[in-house]
Design a protein around this motif. Structure first.
Motif, short mmCIF file in Angstrom:
data_model
loop_
_atom_site.label_atom_id
_atom_site.label_comp_id
_atom_site.label_asym_id
_atom_site.label_seq_id
_atom_site.Cartn_x
_atom_site.Cartn_y
_atom_site.Cartn_z
N GLU A 531 -33.32 -90.25 -2.37
CA GLU A 531 -32.74 -89.00 -1.42
C GLU A 531 -32.26 -87.82 -2.56
N ILE A 532 -31.50 -88.42 -2.72
CA ILE A 532 -30.66 -87.11 -4.52
C ILE A 532 -31.48 -86.88 -4.91
N HIS A 533 -32.23 -87.27 -5.68
CA HIS A 533 -33.25 -86.92 -6.63
C HIS A 533 -34.81 -86.10 -6.03
N ALA A 534 -34.79 -86.75 -4.78
CA ALA A 534 -35.73 -85.74 -3.88
C ALA A 534 -35.23 -84.50 -3.42
N LEU A 535 -33.72 -84.34 -3.34
CA LEU A 535 -33.15 -83.47 -2.79
C LEU A 535 -32.96 -82.14 -3.86
N ALA A 536 -32.57 -82.70 -4.63
CA ALA A 536 -32.27 -82.17 -6.34
C ALA A 536 -33.70 -81.55 -7.09
N GLY A 537 -34.34 -82.59 -6.75
CA GLY A 537 -35.91 -81.75 -7.26
C GLY A 537 -36.67 -82.14 -8.40
N SER A 538 -35.53 -83.39 -9.06
CA SER A 538 -35.56 -83.87 -10.46
C SER A 538 -35.42 -85.30 -10.14
N SER A 539 -35.13 -86.21 -11.22
CA SER A 539 -34.82 -87.33 -11.38
C SER A 539 -33.32 -86.92 -12.44
N PHE A 540 -32.08 -87.19 -12.26
CA PHE A 540 -30.37 -87.00 -13.14
C PHE A 540 -29.81 -88.09 -12.86
N ASN A 541 -29.31 -88.41 -14.00
CA ASN A 541 -28.28 -89.64 -13.75
C ASN A 541 -26.77 -89.81 -12.76
N ILE A 542 -27.11 -89.87 -11.84
CA ILE A 542 -26.15 -89.06 -10.95
C ILE A 542 -24.21 -89.47 -11.20
N ASN A 543 -24.35 -90.45 -11.85
CA ASN A 543 -23.32 -90.78 -12.62
C ASN A 543 -22.57 -89.62 -14.17
N SER A 544 -23.28 -89.19 -13.65
CA SER A 544 -23.01 -88.35 -15.28
C SER A 544 -22.59 -86.71 -14.27
N PRO A 545 -21.48 -85.96 -14.65
CA PRO A 545 -20.92 -85.22 -14.68
C PRO A 545 -21.58 -84.23 -15.10
N GLN A 546 -21.87 -83.97 -16.11
CA GLN A 546 -22.32 -83.03 -16.36
C GLN A 546 -23.57 -82.82 -15.94
N GLN A 547 -24.87 -83.50 -15.72
CA GLN A 547 -25.88 -83.58 -15.37
C GLN A 547 -26.23 -82.87 -14.29
N VAL A 548 -24.61 -83.52 -12.75
CA VAL A 548 -24.58 -83.26 -11.53
C VAL A 548 -23.76 -81.53 -11.64
N ALA A 549 -23.34 -81.02 -12.77
CA ALA A 549 -23.46 -79.53 -12.59
C ALA A 549 -24.79 -79.36 -12.62
N ASP A 550 -25.31 -79.64 -14.25
CA ASP A 550 -26.26 -79.10 -13.90
C ASP A 550 -26.98 -78.96 -12.66
N VAL A 551 -27.63 -79.20 -12.14
CA VAL A 551 -28.13 -79.79 -10.66
C VAL A 551 -27.88 -78.71 -10.15
N PHE A 552 -25.90 -78.33 -9.84
CA PHE A 552 -25.72 -77.61 -8.49
C PHE A 552 -25.51 -76.50 -8.81
N GLU A 553 -25.92 -76.12 -10.59
CA GLU A 553 -25.41 -74.28 -10.77
C GLU A 553 -26.71 -74.29 -10.59
#
Length: 889
Positions: A531-553
């Motif tokens: 569900e998270i990857h679907a909402l984000a529109g891509s796969s990413f490491n959910i445990n990585s603060p850096q990648q989560v921040a990139d998705v938010f931006e």
């Protein structure tokens, strides 16, 4: 909580001589002068008298002694004390020396033929009460509890700590099971085998207490014996009434003995320093000799003889078992010893003793033979030898190693794990923590403490036990100056062995519920990931603060909080803020919670089970939190999630042994009750006193809810506001916690303060008072230093203000829990010897007991927890029983 009562100025202290003389005789063995004169009872009794003089400075003081002539009770019952053995010869020859000690200390002695010391004390206490004096009876004899009243208390010596414990009516009821006026009734049924007093056949102490509590008095029990359900008790009450009545007369302390309350003669006098010096020199009591030599040098008296007091200033390494035994035996003549045990990978390797600053006796573990080991353990376990150390819980593990009840090894000093450390008056680690509870763990290590309080040279050069000895002398005045002595002596020191026992007990873990939960959590994490990857529109490491921040931006999420690199922060509070607007952060929060539960507890707990015990043994620490709350590690059971269903289900894995049940006892709304007590807010206090639901009361009085539907809807907001205010939460925090707008939250807080003006006054005044003094304190005096209240950084200062508001509340809750643990640990062994404390989490105690004992244990722990303090509002404890923690919770 009752405010500490001012000690009455006019108090008569009545010392039960023989009770303490016998205790000293059996506690201190083998002490004698070089000429062979036994002095163990003299030394122990003298120590009690000197400690009494120093701690309480009595205005009136007298020592009551038994007469060698037969007691009047012999005329009532010829077999009275007929089976008691003669006084040991080596004790009998010490009685004249004890009388000399009393005379040298200028303490009057009282003895009357035909009457026992108990009778003299009972009579004098009665006379003192009639003349308006308070009386303190100094005795460990249970019979004396019958004399306790509103103006008469009992001062006993605690067998574990060696410290005085003052017992009033409530303490007597806790100790004896009945109030003082019913003690004689219990003793009459119970009898006294040591005095050959017959009681009711088949009715022991427990049965006697049950009967008197059921019927209220012995007279009622005898008159209504047919109502007793247990056949053996019923028949004993019916068939042995004459014997019981005789026992009642024998155990009743006479209050009409032929003595006079001669207050001028009983007025305390300073000791005769010259006589004391000469006597203690003859008895070879070095510390006492030195003490009175020092007094003589500041007075006009001249010591006769007057040898210079010698102080050892060098260290000695003991290399033979004989040297070790002699050194350990010499500890009995000392007022105080410091000890330190060193280890390698948790196994005791070497140790040292110090009899005072500058003195040190070092030894290797390998040098200890069986006799030397026994001698060391006997010293450490002796209640008449005061001692200090650094980190007492660690010392207990080293003595009883290996930890957590696993199989004994040849490295264990006590392979039975039965060793009890007695009369520990100081733990310099705990003392330093109380003085500065915000320090890091490494700053409480012995070398760091030495450098802080004694200087870097001392830390580098001195023996560890010598360091403990010096630190004790350095820290004690600081504790007194900060008014922390009571917290130190009544909470932290006695709690340490309770935590040791709790850790060793551990708790049983059932891996099956955890395996089931693991399967569900992994499935949930897979679903959330998709569900998270679907909402984000891509796969990413959910445990990585850096990648989560990139998705938010990339998704243009708006937040005011950025990291140092300019990225959106992904901390929990930011995610909670974003979750109010967006689904993705909400799902990430859920993902994090599930993953934490899986990787911190569900898969880890089975691996932490000790294979030797089959139980999980967490480690509790007293010296980590700034508020005084306990913390735990491997695993941290304080942080098991309970807000979610899966988090709560983790508790199903915590189970009781076969044939046993778990008992959970939890303080209800403890911090809100403390908020009412501390702030003295009239409305909140009245609500708790009336037993109302405080959240419904707040919903009505603050938010205007009147109908059942409105109460149901508004109760959540009221609950969040009640608890939020206790933590100093502002409009922003309340808005985030409840999911409302900031303006609405501000309006709710304003309404809250209008309804509870006492709380508003507390929140305004507390940070300002802390800013002036630099500290906040709990009701018991525990302090927390607040340096950030002076910070120019707004964020730091605002956080410090919130902490200043909450610290007295949270800290007092921690204090109450510690007192409750100590009380429960003291009461359990006598009432339910097979029950034990197994966990403490937040405001909850978890115990394990045989199934038949569980209801009684639940009652005991509930009464203990509710009775540790008297507040303006009642303390309420919910106690539940179950086969696992979830059922009990």
């Amino acid at each position: 909580m009752d405010a500490p009562a001012a000690e009455p100025r006019h108090r008569l202290f009545l010392v039960d001589a023989m009770a303490h003389i016998y205790r000293a005789y059996y506690a201190v063995r083998g002490l004698a002068t070089k000429a062979g004169q036994p002095t163990n009872a003299v030394f122990g009794f003298t120590s009690i008298l000197r400690k009494l003089q120093k701690v309480y400075a009595p205005e009136y003081l007298v020592v009551a002694m038994d007469s060698p002539a037969p007691s009047f009770r012999k005329g009532l019952f010829d077999a009275y004390k007929a089976h008691r053995a003669e006084m040991p010869a080596d004790l009998q020859e010490q009685i004249p020396l004890i009388e000399e000690v009393c005379d040298a200390l200028r303490i009057p002695r009282l003895r009357v033929d035909g009457y026992e010391a108990d009778d003299l004390i009972g009579t004098l206490a009665q006379m003192a009460t009639e003349q308006g004096l308070a009386t303190v009876i100094v005795s460990n004899d249970k019979d004396m509890t019958q004399l306790v009243s509103d103006r008469t208390s009992l001062l006993r010596v605690d067998n574990k700590s060696g410290e005085f414990v003052l017992c009033n009516r409530s303490e007597v009821e806790t100790w004896m099971g009945v109030p003082p006026e019913r003690v004689v009734d219990v003793l009459a049924l119970w009898g006294d085998s040591s005095d050959n007093i017959p009681g009711a056949p088949g009715i022991g102490e427990k049965g006697a207490v049950q009967i008197i509590r059921q019927f209220g008095s012995l007279d009622e029990a005898l008159a209504r014996h047919a109502e007793v359900s247990r056949k053996a008790y019923r028949e004993a009450l019916r068939d042995h009434q004459d014997t019981i009545r005789l026992a009642q007369r024998l155990v009743t302390i006479c209050r009409e003995a032929p003595v006079t309350l001669d207050l001028p003669a009983f007025r305390a006098q300073p000791p005769d320093a010259a006589a004391c010096h000469a006597l203690f020199t003859r008895l070879e009591f070095k510390a006492l000799t030195a003490e009175f030599a020092k007094l003589l040098t500041t007075s006009d008296e001249t010591p006769t003889p007057a040898p210079a007091a010698s102080v050892t200033t060098s260290y000695q390494t003991l290399t033979t078992p004989t040297e070790l035994r002699r050194a350990f035996d010499s500890a009995y003549a000392r007022d105080h010893i410091a000890f330190h045990l060193e280890d390698l990978d948790g196994v005791f390797t070497r140790g040292s003793l110090s009899f005072g600053p500058g003195h040190g006796l070092r030894f290797e573990r390998a040098t200890l033979d069986a006799e030397a080991t026994a001698a060391l353990l006997e010293v450490l376990a002796n209640g008449l030898v005061n001692k200090s150390c650094h980190d007492v819980k660690r010392a207990l593990y080293l003595i009883n190693c290996p930890p957590h009840g696993s199989a004994p090894t040849d490295q264990a000093l006590d392979p039975t794990h039965a060793f009890r450390l007695e009369s520990l008056t100081d733990d310099v680690c705990l003392a330093a923590y109380l003085l500065n509870p915000g320090v890091k763990a490494e700053q409480l290590a012995l070398p760091a403490l030495a450098e802080t309080y004694l200087g870097s040279q001392a830390a580098a050069d001195l023996d560890p036990a010598d360091l403990v000895s010096r630190l004790r002398q350095a820290l004690r005045p600081k504790l007194a100056a900060e008014e922390l002595t009571a917290v130190y002596e009544t909470m932290e020191l006695p709690l340490a062995p309770v935590l040791y026992d709790l850790e060793c007990a551990g708790i049983k873990i059932d891996p099956k519920p955890l395996a089931e939960l693991e399967t569900e959590l992994r499935a949930e994490l897979e679903r959330l990931t998709a569900e998270i990857h679907a909402l984000a529109g891509s796969s990413f490491n959910i445990n990585s603060p850096q990648q989560v921040a990139d998705v938010f931006e990339r998704l243009n999420y708006e937040t005011s909080k950025k990291t140092a690199t300019g990225k959106i922060s992904t901390s929990a509070d930011v995610l909670e803020e974003l979750a109010e607007k967006y689904d993705l952060p909400k799902l990430i929060l859920e993902y994090r919670e599930h993953e934490k539960l899986l990787n911190t507890y569900v898969t880890v707990l089975p691996r932490l089970v000790n294979p030797a015990t089959g139980r999980l043994h967490t480690t509790f620490t007293q010296t980590v939190t700034a508020t005084g709350r306990l913390s735990s590690v491997r695993p941290n059971l304080q942080n098991i999630p309970i807000r979610t269903e899966m988090g709560r289900r983790t508790r199903r894995a915590f189970i009781a042994e076969e044939g046993h049940l778990l008992i959970s006892a939890d303080y209800s709304q403890i911090e809100l009750r403390l908020l009412a007590h501390i702030t003295e807010d009239a409305r909140m206090t009245a609500a708790f006193q009336a037993g109302e639901d405080i959240h419904e009361r707040t919903a009505r009085d603050v938010f205007g809810a009147q109908t059942p539907d409105a109460l149901r809807d508004m109760r959540r907001l009221a609950k969040a506001t009640n608890f939020g205010i206790a933590y100093g939460v502002g409009a922003y925090g309340l808005a985030r916690n409840v999911g409302i707008g900031r303006k609405e939250a501000k309006k709710a807080i304003d309404a809250y303060f209008a309804a509870y003006p006492g709380i508003k006054r507390y929140m305004d005044e507390t940070p300002e008072h802390a800013r002036r003094t630099g500290v906040v304190r709990t009701l018991y005096g525990r302090l927390r230093r607040m340096p950030d209240l002076q910070s120019r950084n707004f964020t730091l200062r605002a956080r410090a203000e919130r902490e200043a508001i909450n610290a007295p509340i949270q800290g007092t809750a921690a204090d109450l829990m510690k007192l409750a643990m100590i009380e429960v640990a003291n009461r359990l062994p006598q009432a339910f010897p097979q029950a034990r404390l197994v966990l403490q989490v937040h405001d909850e105690l978890l115990l394990e007991a045989p199934a038949a004992d569980a209801p009684g244990v639940a009652d005991l722990v509930k009464s203990s927890m509710e009775g540790v303090a008297k507040l303006r509002v009642p303390l309420t404890v919910e106690a539940r029983i179950g086969a696992n923690w979830l059922e009990a919770k």
